[in-house]
Design a protein around this motif. Structure first.
Motif, PDB file in Angstrom:
ATOM      1  N   LYS A 107       0.811  -1.216   0.000  1.00 14.08           N
ATOM      2  CA  LYS A 107       0.000   0.000   0.000  1.00 14.08           C
ATOM      3  C   LYS A 107       0.845   1.267   0.000  1.00 14.08           C
ATOM      4  CE  LYS A 107      -3.905  -2.128   2.422  1.00 14.08           C
ATOM      5  NZ  LYS A 107      -4.762  -2.084   3.634  1.00 14.08           N
ATOM      6  N   LYS A 110       2.966   1.033  -3.720  1.00 14.26           N
ATOM      7  CA  LYS A 110       2.151   0.525  -4.823  1.00 14.26           C
ATOM      8  C   LYS A 110       2.911  -0.446  -5.727  1.00 14.26           C
ATOM      9  CE  LYS A 110      -1.262   3.181  -3.557  1.00 14.26           C
ATOM     10  NZ  LYS A 110      -2.448   2.621  -2.864  1.00 14.26           N
ATOM     11  N   TYR A 128      -8.094  -4.507  -2.618  1.00 14.96           N
ATOM     12  CA  TYR A 128      -8.883  -4.344  -3.829  1.00 14.96           C
ATOM     13  C   TYR A 128      -9.903  -5.458  -4.009  1.00 14.96           C
ATOM     14  CZ  TYR A 128      -5.231  -0.952  -4.773  1.00 14.96           C
ATOM     15  OH  TYR A 128      -4.365   0.115  -4.674  1.00 14.96           O
ATOM     16  N   GLY A 162      -3.073   1.126 -13.404  1.00 16.79           N
ATOM     17  CA  GLY A 162      -2.586   1.406 -12.054  1.00 16.79           C
ATOM     18  C   GLY A 162      -1.074   1.483 -11.937  1.00 16.79           C
TER      19      GLY A 162
END
Length: 214
Positions: A107, A110, A128, A162
């Protein structure tokens, strides 16, 4: 929109914002198309065979993969058979123990860390909502199977936007051999790489090896 229509190509002189919008449109169209595939079982079986044959010549003992979401191809059955074949060779004293890893998102930065997976291992959902191994060993793969929403000439991949794999591959040393997995319908002939894009080492689809070209 016709879900079976070819995605619209980039236009000359497009801005960064318009290219981002085009990629977002491609993603949505390809994901919708993938989730509605009538011949998913057949295509998946074909890609399973392609994977198994392709893996025969690889020396890797630690492979990273992914838990399939949004209609993605599931690589885990082929990898489990690869692992079982390694156990049979181990019994003859001819191979190292083979391990499979699934990603867990860090987290803070990433990036992805790979944890050992095996059929029946404890699982839990990540931030997620994607299943991940629970309290298993961290491993570093030498080969990494990457899901493709779409893929393009030159080994370039369209992901979910992402950047998790890009950041992870930039940080991993040594860098693993990267292999994209996708269905035939995910080919994007007009996807142009951006300066930060790094091509995959190989791409497999249900027709065979589509990158590198032979």
């Amino acid at each position: 929109m016709d879900n079976n229509a070819a995605p619209e190509p980039f236009s000359p002189g497009e801005s960064q914002a318009s290219r981002a919008a085009q990629k977002a449109a491609w993603r949505q169209q390809l994901i919708d198309q993938r989730q509605r595939m009538d011949d998913r079982i057949w295509r998946s079986e074909q890609l399973q065979r392609v994977m198994r044959v392709w893996l025969i010549s690889r020396p890797d003992a630690v492979i990273g993969a992914y838990w399939p979401i949004k209609g993605e191809f599931d690589p885990l059955p082929a990898l489990f058979r690869w692992q079982e074949a390694g156990r049979e060779e181990d019994a003859k004293g001819a191979a190292r123990h083979r391990r499979i890893g699934l990603p867990v998102v860090n987290k803070v930065d990433k990036t992805l860390t790979f944890y050992t997976w095996y059929p029946g291992c404890p699982m839990e959902e990540d931030a997620y909502g994607i299943p991940k191994p629970k309290d298993t060993e961290i491993i570093q793969p030498t080969l990494l199977f990457v899901p493709c929403v779409g893929y393009a000439p030159g080994g370039y991949r369209l992901g979910y936007g992402g950047g998790f794999y890009d950041r992870t591959l930039a940080a991993l040393r040594p860098k693993p051999f990267t292999v994209g997995l996708g269905f035939t319908d995910g080919f994007l002939p007009d996807l142009e790489p951006e300066p930060h894009d790094v091509p995959l080492d190989a791409i497999l689809n249900d027709n065979g090896v589509v990158w590198p070209l032979t």
